[in-house]
Design an enzyme around this catalytic site. Structure first.
Site, PDB file in Angstrom:
ATOM      1  N   SER A 148       0.854  -1.192   0.000  1.00  0.00           N
ATOM      2  CA  SER A 148       0.000   0.000   0.000  1.00  0.00           C
ATOM      3  C   SER A 148       0.883   1.233   0.000  1.00  0.00           C
ATOM      4  O   SER A 148       2.012   1.201   0.521  1.00  0.00           O
ATOM      5  CB  SER A 148      -0.892   0.018   1.250  1.00  0.00           C
ATOM      6  OG  SER A 148      -1.530   1.277   1.404  1.00  0.00           O
ATOM      7  N   TYR A 183      -1.664  -1.023  10.085  1.00  0.00           N
ATOM      8  CA  TYR A 183      -1.789  -1.321   8.657  1.00  0.00           C
ATOM      9  C   TYR A 183      -0.576  -0.795   7.898  1.00  0.00           C
ATOM     10  O   TYR A 183       0.045  -1.520   7.108  1.00  0.00           O
ATOM     11  CB  TYR A 183      -3.072  -0.680   8.131  1.00  0.00           C
ATOM     12  CG  TYR A 183      -3.304  -0.837   6.651  1.00  0.00           C
ATOM     13  CD1 TYR A 183      -3.816  -2.024   6.123  1.00  0.00           C
ATOM     14  CD2 TYR A 183      -3.023   0.201   5.763  1.00  0.00           C
ATOM     15  CE1 TYR A 183      -4.032  -2.165   4.763  1.00  0.00           C
ATOM     16  CE2 TYR A 183      -3.236   0.064   4.406  1.00  0.00           C
ATOM     17  CZ  TYR A 183      -3.743  -1.119   3.908  1.00  0.00           C
ATOM     18  OH  TYR A 183      -3.946  -1.253   2.550  1.00  0.00           O
ATOM     19  N   ALA A 184      -0.193   0.460   8.153  1.00  0.00           N
ATOM     20  CA  ALA A 184       0.936   1.066   7.451  1.00  0.00           C
ATOM     21  C   ALA A 184       2.233   0.342   7.779  1.00  0.00           C
ATOM     22  O   ALA A 184       3.060   0.077   6.897  1.00  0.00           O
ATOM     23  CB  ALA A 184       1.037   2.545   7.809  1.00  0.00           C
TER      24      ALA A 184
END
Length: 253
Positions: A141, A154-155
């Site tokens: 991402s 998430y990151a």
């Protein structure tokens, strides 16, 4: 999805392929002539995918699988190999979508975004070594590249996955196995994160949209075309890379 690629004879395993980007990647490979095995947690999504495959459903194998469960991953890879006669391409596309600061969010993203990719790669490796077209593709991402106040688990795990992509590419080059990743920006599709944000958090949705130079959210099909390119012979001298597919969103931080 119309596709310029020809994957006739390829056998593709997609982890997390029943919705959104994974669904588009699956349908793209099917349209290009590949056999595809897809796993996802929900049987309902897998059944819908089979319906979407239409006349190509005969080349699609699906299996419910909790990608946080190591044994379940091993069973899926074994069953996918039996169903397709081998594996040429592994796509790790799943996410735990842990956006909070609590332990559960960190654990979910560690298990699904990172460790599931490691486990699936390990299980598929003997079959990939036997392939003339061996590739691994991870879905990272653009969140991996910039500090962000929201969704740190998430990151962080996507950043770890991008780093793992490079290490894995270096280690597997001697086996002629290419490893790359795609890093989507904000992709909108029915039932997805940004579709829900549009209805439930319109200000956040609008603020994010304003940061995309092209003035719109991306589509799963646009990400899928980049994914198919990286797996195709056209990208035969590309390995260890993470390709951003974001309409320039990352240029604005």
């Amino acid at each position: 999805m119309d596709t310029p690629f020809d994957f006739s004879g390829y056998r593709v395993a997609v982890a997390g392929g029943s919705r959104g980007i994974g669904r588009a990647i699956t349908l793209g490979f099917l349209a290009a002539g590949a056999a595809v095995s897809v796993c996802a947690r929900g049987q309902e999504g897998l059944d819908a995918l089979t319906g979407d495959a239409g006349t190509r459903a005969g080349k699609l194998h699906t299996q419910a699988c909790d990608l946080a469960d190591a044994k379940a991953i091993e069973r899926w890879i074994a069953d996918a190999t039996d169903a397709m006669g081998g594996i040429d391409v592994l796509v790790n596309n799943a996410s735990g979508y842990g956006f909070g600061e609590d332990d559960e969010s960190w654990i979910a993203d560690f298990n699904v975004d990172l460790l599931a990719a490691v486990r699936a790669s390990r299980a598929a490796l003997p079959h990939l070594k036997a392939s003339k077209h061996a590739c691994i593709l991870h879905t990272s991402s653009i969140a991996a590249f910039h500090p962000r106040p929201s969704g740190p688990p998430y990151a962080a795990m996507k950043a770890a996955l991008s780093h793992y992509t490079k290490t894995q590419a270096l280690v597997l080059a001697k086996h002629r196995i290419r490893v790359n990743a795609i890093a989507p920006g904000s992709i909108e599709f029915p039932g997805g994160v940004w579709d829900r944000a549009r209805r439930e958090k319109p200000d956040f949705h609008a603020a994010t949209l304003a940061k995309i130079p092209f003035g719109r959210f991306g589509t799963p099909e646009e990400v899928a075309q980049a994914a198919l390119f990286l797996v195709s012979p056209l990208a035969g001298w590309i390995t260890g890379q993470t390709l951003c597919v974001d309409g320039g969103q990352g240029l604005n931080g």
